[in-house]
Design a protein around this motif. Structure first.
Motif, PDB file in Angstrom:
ATOM      1  N   HIS A 293     157.317 -16.898   9.975  1.00 24.08           N
ATOM      2  CA  HIS A 293     156.869 -17.062   8.493  1.00 24.08           C
ATOM      3  C   HIS A 293     156.600 -18.444   8.059  1.00 24.08           C
ATOM      4  N   ARG A 294     157.130 -19.360   8.576  1.00 22.29           N
ATOM      5  CA  ARG A 294     156.963 -20.574   8.136  1.00 22.29           C
ATOM      6  C   ARG A 294     155.987 -21.602   8.945  1.00 22.29           C
ATOM      7  N   PHE A 295     155.768 -21.047  10.311  1.00 19.75           N
ATOM      8  CA  PHE A 295     154.659 -21.828  11.121  1.00 19.75           C
ATOM      9  C   PHE A 295     153.494 -20.906  11.528  1.00 19.75           C
ATOM     10  N   ALA A 296     153.602 -19.704  11.348  1.00 18.04           N
ATOM     11  CA  ALA A 296     152.482 -18.869  12.105  1.00 18.04           C
ATOM     12  C   ALA A 296     152.064 -17.850  10.891  1.00 18.04           C
ATOM     13  N   GLY A 297     152.341 -18.360   9.738  1.00 17.52           N
ATOM     14  CA  GLY A 297     151.858 -17.126   8.684  1.00 17.52           C
ATOM     15  C   GLY A 297     151.904 -15.845   8.602  1.00 17.52           C
ATOM     16  N   GLY A 298     153.455 -15.612   9.140  1.00 14.71           N
ATOM     17  CA  GLY A 298     153.909 -14.270   9.435  1.00 14.71           C
ATOM     18  C   GLY A 298     154.628 -13.940   8.125  1.00 14.71           C
ATOM     19  N   PRO A 299     154.686 -12.498   7.861  1.00  9.63           N
ATOM     20  CA  PRO A 299     155.204 -12.141   6.625  1.00  9.63           C
ATOM     21  C   PRO A 299     156.500 -12.654   6.039  1.00  9.63           C
ATOM     22  N   LYS A 300     156.875 -12.600   5.016  1.00  4.13           N
ATOM     23  CA  LYS A 300     158.475 -13.106   4.788  1.00  4.13           C
ATOM     24  C   LYS A 300     159.358 -12.150   5.043  1.00  4.13           C
ATOM     25  N   PRO A 301     160.310 -12.758   5.581  1.00  6.61           N
ATOM     26  CA  PRO A 301     161.566 -11.874   6.285  1.00  6.61           C
ATOM     27  C   PRO A 301     162.112 -11.050   5.169  1.00  6.61           C
ATOM     28  N   PRO A 302     161.967  -9.790   5.516  1.00 10.57           N
ATOM     29  CA  PRO A 302     162.588  -8.676   4.476  1.00 10.57           C
ATOM     30  C   PRO A 302     164.121  -8.965   3.851  1.00 10.57           C
ATOM     31  N   LYS A 303     164.157  -8.720   2.734  1.00 13.96           N
ATOM     32  CA  LYS A 303     165.654  -8.861   2.289  1.00 13.96           C
ATOM     33  C   LYS A 303     166.510  -7.514   2.511  1.00 13.96           C
ATOM     34  N   PRO A 304     167.621  -7.217   2.323  1.00 18.45           N
ATOM     35  CA  PRO A 304     168.547  -5.836   2.416  1.00 18.45           C
ATOM     36  C   PRO A 304     167.810  -4.956   1.510  1.00 18.45           C
ATOM     37  N   PRO A 305     167.530  -3.759   1.994  1.00 17.74           N
ATOM     38  CA  PRO A 305     166.845  -2.837   1.237  1.00 17.74           C
ATOM     39  C   PRO A 305     167.714  -2.593   0.098  1.00 17.74           C
ATOM     40  N   ALA A 306     167.068  -2.041  -1.260  1.00 14.76           N
ATOM     41  CA  ALA A 306     167.631  -1.943  -2.472  1.00 14.76           C
ATOM     42  C   ALA A 306     168.098  -0.665  -2.728  1.00 14.76           C
ATOM     43  N   GLY A 307     167.277   0.336  -2.118  1.00 11.30           N
ATOM     44  CA  GLY A 307     167.771   1.638  -2.334  1.00 11.30           C
ATOM     45  C   GLY A 307     168.962   2.018  -1.700  1.00 11.30           C
ATOM     46  N   ALA A 308     169.836   2.835  -2.567  1.00 11.87           N
ATOM     47  CA  ALA A 308     171.205   3.145  -2.353  1.00 11.87           C
ATOM     48  C   ALA A 308     171.429   3.615  -0.824  1.00 11.87           C
ATOM     49  N   ARG A 309     170.640   4.803  -0.355  1.00 13.35           N
ATOM     50  CA  ARG A 309     170.656   5.318   1.065  1.00 13.35           C
ATOM     51  C   ARG A 309     169.943   4.309   2.083  1.00 13.35           C
ATOM     52  N   GLU A 310     169.096   3.580   1.936  1.00  9.78           N
ATOM     53  CA  GLU A 310     168.604   2.704   2.641  1.00  9.78           C
ATOM     54  C   GLU A 310     169.488   1.543   3.025  1.00  9.78           C
ATOM     55  N   ARG A 311     170.218   1.143   1.904  1.00  6.96           N
ATOM     56  CA  ARG A 311     171.216  -0.134   1.932  1.00  6.96           C
ATOM     57  C   ARG A 311     172.403   0.415   2.782  1.00  6.96           C
ATOM     58  N   ALA A 312     172.707   1.546   2.621  1.00  4.95           N
ATOM     59  CA  ALA A 312     173.796   2.051   3.302  1.00  4.95           C
ATOM     60  C   ALA A 312     173.383   2.371   4.714  1.00  4.95           C
ATOM     61  N   VAL A 313     172.293   2.702   5.111  1.00  2.26           N
ATOM     62  CA  VAL A 313     172.084   2.724   6.610  1.00  2.26           C
ATOM     63  C   VAL A 313     171.947   1.225   7.269  1.00  2.26           C
ATOM     64  N   HIS A 314     171.352   0.316   6.360  1.00  6.41           N
ATOM     65  CA  HIS A 314     171.423  -0.969   6.738  1.00  6.41           C
ATOM     66  C   HIS A 314     172.917  -1.668   7.211  1.00  6.41           C
ATOM     67  N   GLU A 315     173.758  -1.198   6.296  1.00  8.73           N
ATOM     68  CA  GLU A 315     174.990  -1.762   6.340  1.00  8.73           C
ATOM     69  C   GLU A 315     175.830  -1.147   7.603  1.00  8.73           C
ATOM     70  N   TRP A 316     175.311   0.036   7.814  1.00  7.28           N
ATOM     71  CA  TRP A 316     176.232   0.734   8.934  1.00  7.28           C
ATOM     72  C   TRP A 316     175.476   0.094  10.210  1.00  7.28           C
ATOM     73  N   ARG A 317     174.159  -0.105  10.204  1.00  5.02           N
ATOM     74  CA  ARG A 317     173.594  -0.807  11.360  1.00  5.02           C
ATOM     75  C   ARG A 317     174.015  -2.167  11.746  1.00  5.02           C
ATOM     76  N   THR A 318     174.350  -2.915  10.540  1.00  5.41           N
ATOM     77  CA  THR A 318     174.969  -4.079  10.888  1.00  5.41           C
ATOM     78  C   THR A 318     176.646  -4.073  11.258  1.00  5.41           C
ATOM     79  N   ALA A 319     177.160  -3.268  10.733  1.00  2.00           N
ATOM     80  CA  ALA A 319     178.423  -2.678  11.126  1.00  2.00           C
ATOM     81  C   ALA A 319     178.562  -2.430  12.719  1.00  2.00           C
ATOM     82  N   GLY A 320     177.548  -1.643  13.077  1.00  2.00           N
ATOM     83  CA  GLY A 320     177.642  -1.110  14.432  1.00  2.00           C
ATOM     84  C   GLY A 320     177.336  -2.334  15.300  1.00  2.00           C
ATOM     85  N   ARG A 321     176.739  -3.422  14.920  1.00  2.00           N
ATOM     86  CA  ARG A 321     176.588  -4.686  15.628  1.00  2.00           C
ATOM     87  C   ARG A 321     177.825  -5.409  15.897  1.00  2.00           C
TER      88      ARG A 321
END
Length: 208
Positions: free
Chosen positions: A92-120
């Motif tokens: 994003h900073r040096f090659a014009g790539g998209p802005k890194p996404p933030k954690p999703p705002a939706g309730a279900r999507e955020r729960a999935v995101h947190e479970w993936r993080t917990a899995g790691r």
């Protein structure tokens, strides 16, 4: 020696990461950059072998060997995610790539995101626990392994904390910030009612 090697591996990790990304985005050599990034696992292998050799030579297991196992576990469980995170920001900073996404705002999507993080984190802690147990068996039952057991207990706490965090997002989902009282549909309905009233006042609203 083990602590010094851990520091060397950590510094080498970031140097290889910086070098690989520089080749990919600044020098426009993506294959060379990928080849450098693929050298990252070698660091963990070197540290694992050095720890085993140190124990085999009669070193008493202590916090340094436990820290080495935790470091290896972290790089296994979260190393790729760390590389992807840094890669997205550099792109994003040096090659014009998209802005890194933030954690999703939706309730279900955020729960999935947190479970993936917990899995790691669970994977990282699980690898560390397995390596610590292997060290306990390696040095034999007569050696003092209390420090290694202590590190295992800490990794169990890491697993528990991450599971609790992920579970909290499942049981108590956070509502995304947005328009109150009906959101977009409510706002559209209100605009429609306002337009109808104005049309009626102007005498342009159709009569049935």
């Amino acid at each position: 020696m083990i602590v010094t090697l851990i520091v060397v591996c950590e510094v080498a990790f970031w140097l290889l990461l910086a070098g690989g990304l520089a080749l990919r985005y600044l020098a426009k050599m993506p294959r060379a950059g990928a080849a450098v990034l693929l050298c990252e696992p070698v660091l963990e292998l070197v540290l694992l072998v050095a720890t085993a050799v140190d124990l085999k030579n009669g070193a008493e297991p202590d916090w340094r060997h436990g820290l080495a196992a935790v470091y290896i576990g972290y790089t296994v469980g979260l190393g790729r995610a760390t590389i992807r995170w840094v890669d997205a920001h550099v792109a994003h900073r040096f090659a014009g790539g998209p802005k890194p996404p933030k954690p999703p705002a939706g309730a279900r999507e955020r729960a999935v995101h947190e479970w993936r993080t917990a899995g790691r984190w669970v994977l990282a802690a699980g690898v560390a626990i397995a390596l610590l147990q292997a060290a306990v068996w390696y040095v034999g039952g007569d050696a003092a392994t209390g420090t290694l057991r202590m590190w295992q207990q800490k990794m169990l706490w890491v697993i528990g904390i991450n599971l609790v965090i992920a579970l909290s997002y499942t049981l108590f989902p956070k509502k995304p910030a947005g328009p109150a009282a009906g959101g977009t549909d409510g706002a559209a309905a209100e605009a429609g009612r306002t337009g109808a009233v104005e049309a009626d006042r102007a005498g342009t609203r159709p009569r049935h």
